[in-house]
Design a protein around this motif. Structure first.
Motif, PDB file in Angstrom:
ATOM      1  N   ASN A 187       0.830  -1.213   0.000  1.00 16.97           N
ATOM      2  CA  ASN A 187       0.000   0.000   0.000  1.00 16.97           C
ATOM      3  C   ASN A 187       0.863   1.260   0.000  1.00 16.97           C
ATOM      4  OD1 ASN A 187      -2.489   1.300  -0.085  1.00 16.97           O
ATOM      5  ND2 ASN A 187      -2.560   1.551   2.140  1.00 16.97           N
ATOM      6  N   SER A 188       1.956   1.235  -0.776  1.00 17.12           N
ATOM      7  CA  SER A 188       2.870   2.377  -0.800  1.00 17.12           C
ATOM      8  C   SER A 188       2.256   3.534  -1.576  1.00 17.12           C
ATOM      9  CB  SER A 188       4.201   1.972  -1.444  1.00 17.12           C
ATOM     10  OG  SER A 188       3.979   1.475  -2.749  1.00 17.12           O
ATOM     11  N   LYS A 189       2.618   4.739  -1.206  1.00 16.05           N
ATOM     12  CA  LYS A 189       2.085   5.946  -1.831  1.00 16.05           C
ATOM     13  C   LYS A 189       3.007   6.398  -2.969  1.00 16.05           C
ATOM     14  CE  LYS A 189      -1.219   6.098   1.197  1.00 16.05           C
ATOM     15  NZ  LYS A 189      -2.576   5.717   0.799  1.00 16.05           N
ATOM     16  N   PRO A 190       2.460   6.655  -4.161  1.00 11.84           N
ATOM     17  CA  PRO A 190       3.300   7.085  -5.269  1.00 11.84           C
ATOM     18  C   PRO A 190       3.739   8.535  -5.127  1.00 11.84           C
ATOM     19  CG  PRO A 190       0.996   7.109  -5.930  1.00 11.84           C
ATOM     20  CD  PRO A 190       1.041   6.516  -4.533  1.00 11.84           C
TER      21      PRO A 190
ATOM     22  N   THR B 289      -1.965   2.729 -10.216  1.00 16.14           N
ATOM     23  CA  THR B 289      -1.929   3.437  -8.930  1.00 16.14           C
ATOM     24  C   THR B 289      -0.560   4.056  -8.696  1.00 16.14           C
ATOM     25  OG1 THR B 289      -1.433   1.351  -7.790  1.00 16.14           O
ATOM     26  CG2 THR B 289      -3.742   2.040  -7.862  1.00 16.14           C
ATOM     27  N   TRP B 290       0.516   3.408  -9.176  1.00 13.06           N
ATOM     28  CA  TRP B 290       1.867   3.967  -9.106  1.00 13.06           C
ATOM     29  C   TRP B 290       1.943   5.275  -9.882  1.00 13.06           C
ATOM     30  CZ3 TRP B 290       5.953   4.207 -12.897  1.00 13.06           C
ATOM     31  CH2 TRP B 290       7.223   4.476 -12.358  1.00 13.06           C
ATOM     32  N   CYS B 291       1.107   5.389 -10.929  1.00 14.74           N
ATOM     33  CA  CYS B 291       1.038   6.602 -11.745  1.00 14.74           C
ATOM     34  C   CYS B 291      -0.081   7.539 -11.276  1.00 14.74           C
ATOM     35  CB  CYS B 291       0.825   6.248 -13.209  1.00 14.74           C
ATOM     36  SG  CYS B 291       2.205   5.346 -13.961  1.00 14.74           S
ATOM     37  N   ASN B 292      -0.520   7.371 -10.035  1.00 13.67           N
ATOM     38  CA  ASN B 292      -1.494   8.257  -9.388  1.00 13.67           C
ATOM     39  C   ASN B 292      -2.890   8.198  -9.984  1.00 13.67           C
ATOM     40  OD1 ASN B 292      -0.281   9.905  -7.119  1.00 13.67           O
ATOM     41  ND2 ASN B 292       1.274  10.209  -8.700  1.00 13.67           N
ATOM     42  N   VAL B 293      -3.251   7.086 -10.609  1.00 11.51           N
ATOM     43  CA  VAL B 293      -4.646   6.853 -10.965  1.00 11.51           C
ATOM     44  C   VAL B 293      -5.354   6.372  -9.695  1.00 11.51           C
ATOM     45  CG1 VAL B 293      -6.248   5.499 -12.373  1.00 11.51           C
ATOM     46  CG2 VAL B 293      -4.075   6.273 -13.346  1.00 11.51           C
ATOM     47  N   PRO B 294      -6.452   6.997  -9.274  1.00 11.60           N
ATOM     48  CA  PRO B 294      -7.150   6.572  -8.054  1.00 11.60           C
ATOM     49  C   PRO B 294      -7.501   5.086  -8.101  1.00 11.60           C
ATOM     50  CG  PRO B 294      -8.020   8.667  -8.812  1.00 11.60           C
ATOM     51  CD  PRO B 294      -7.087   8.179  -9.897  1.00 11.60           C
TER      52      PRO B 294
ATOM     53  N   VAL C 106      -8.931  -0.063 -10.707  1.00  9.74           N
ATOM     54  CA  VAL C 106      -9.623  -1.353 -10.705  1.00  9.74           C
ATOM     55  C   VAL C 106     -10.615  -1.436 -11.858  1.00  9.74           C
ATOM     56  CG1 VAL C 106     -11.297  -2.757  -9.427  1.00  9.74           C
ATOM     57  CG2 VAL C 106      -9.322  -1.793  -8.238  1.00  9.74           C
ATOM     58  N   ALA C 107     -11.387  -0.353 -12.062  1.00  4.61           N
ATOM     59  CA  ALA C 107     -12.387  -0.349 -13.129  1.00  4.61           C
ATOM     60  C   ALA C 107     -11.729  -0.416 -14.506  1.00  4.61           C
ATOM     61  CB  ALA C 107     -13.251   0.903 -13.022  1.00  4.61           C
ATOM     62  N   THR C 108     -10.645   0.345 -14.701  1.00  3.04           N
ATOM     63  CA  THR C 108      -9.944   0.338 -15.985  1.00  3.04           C
ATOM     64  C   THR C 108      -9.285  -1.010 -16.232  1.00  3.04           C
ATOM     65  OG1 THR C 108      -9.537   2.714 -15.737  1.00  3.04           O
ATOM     66  CG2 THR C 108      -8.218   1.541 -17.382  1.00  3.04           C
TER      67      THR C 108
ATOM     68  N   GLN D 167       2.715  10.755 -13.338  1.00  2.19           N
ATOM     69  CA  GLN D 167       1.522  10.632 -14.167  1.00  2.19           C
ATOM     70  C   GLN D 167       1.654   9.425 -15.089  1.00  2.19           C
ATOM     71  OE1 GLN D 167      -1.183  12.693 -13.817  1.00  2.19           O
ATOM     72  NE2 GLN D 167      -0.071  13.705 -12.142  1.00  2.19           N
ATOM     73  N   MET D 168       0.549   9.018 -15.681  1.00  2.50           N
ATOM     74  CA  MET D 168       0.593   7.958 -16.687  1.00  2.50           C
ATOM     75  C   MET D 168       1.444   8.410 -17.868  1.00  2.50           C
ATOM     76  SD  MET D 168      -1.105   5.075 -16.061  1.00  2.50           S
ATOM     77  CE  MET D 168      -1.455   4.429 -17.698  1.00  2.50           C
TER      78      MET D 168
END
Length: 274
Positions: free
Chosen positions: A133-136, A175-180, A185-187, A141-142
């Motif tokens: 659960n590490s924070k990016p 998530t590493w690229c700051n996508v919520p 999960v949905a993508t 960004q992607m």
């Protein structure tokens, strides 16, 4: 037809596996393959399929079911506006390329024991990512279109080798690229369809000339299991997706990570035992 090919115990095992895998596919965006492959390997092995072929059939059949599960799951996520469709469009071409390379090439050439070992390693990686659960970095960004295509190629190829829908790599990557997390999960669920379609086509091409290992088998695909698991998982994927938007899944992800470590250990044991 199914009743003639499946005994009652096998039917119950496949139904249970499909229900659980479908729920987890919608909840965590993992496609269900990480759960299905070890259990299908065990189920097929108990019915006399040689270890090398059992692993390959489990991986191929698992991947084929994801084509159905992902459609059911992504529909529920799309209704909530959580799917990042531009990311799907950017990564899908690479995913198709990587899936075909894996399904029609590397998968048929590698031994089942090697694939079992690869599966165990990447499931362990996925479980570790769930626990960390590490924070990016906030500014990350992607990548652009070229980077998304490259990432998609790697995700499609790895998914084809282990029979998973790609969420074990795509969700941590996004998530590493700051996508919520809910969007990731949905993508990931939306990406599961091109992953499954490309790899399944590759498996069909790669196993075209193989004799059936069991009644109802077609090359690497075990069609009765595909039908039963797909039907069960499709009914549960929307429930998992709704649950994902209604709860904090952090605790569930930790518990699921522990299960993944156990399944990874089983597949690594199969690799060395073979």
């Amino acid at each position: 037809m199914l009743s003639a090919l499946l005994d009652p115990l096998l039917l119950l095992e496949l139904l249970s596996l499909g229900l659980v895998a479908g729920f987890l596919a919608g909840l965590l965006g993992i496609g269900g393959g990480m759960l299905m492959v070890p259990f299908l390997t065990l189920i097929l092995g108990q019915r006399g399929v040689p270890a090398d072929m059992a692993v390959k059939m489990a991986i191929a059949t698992s991947m084929a079911t994801i084509a159905f599960t992902s459609l059911s799951s992504v529909r529920a996520h799309h209704k909530r506006g959580a799917v990042r469709w531009p990311l799907v469009q950017g990564m899908a071409p690479g995913i198709v390329l990587g899936g075909l390379l894996a399904g029609a090439g590397a998968f048929a050439l590698l031994k089942g024991q090697v694939l079992a070992g690869v599966f165990g390693l990447f499931v362990s990686f996925s479980a570790t990512q769930m626990l960390r659960n590490s924070k990016p970095t906030p500014s990350r960004q992607m990548p652009g279109l070229a980077g998304q295509t490259a990432a998609g190629t790697g995700i499609g190829f790895l998914s084809g080798l282990v029979g998973a829908g790609g969420g074990f790599v795509s969700v941590p990557f996004m998530t590493w690229c700051n996508v919520p997390i809910h969007h990731a999960v949905a993508t990931s669920a939306a990406l599961g369809f091109p992953i499954a379609l490309a790899n399944t086509l590759g498996y069909v091409l790669g196993g075209w000339s193989l004799p059936p290992a069991l009644p109802g088998a077609f090359g690497f695909l075990y069609l009765p299991a595909l039908v039963v698991i797909a039907a069960a998982s499709v009914t549960m994927a929307p429930l998992g997706a709704r649950t994902a938007h209604a709860m904090n899944v952090a605790q569930l992800k930790k518990a699921f990570a522990v299960l993944l470590y156990a399944l990874a250990a089983y597949m690594v044991w199969k690799a060395f035992a073979g």
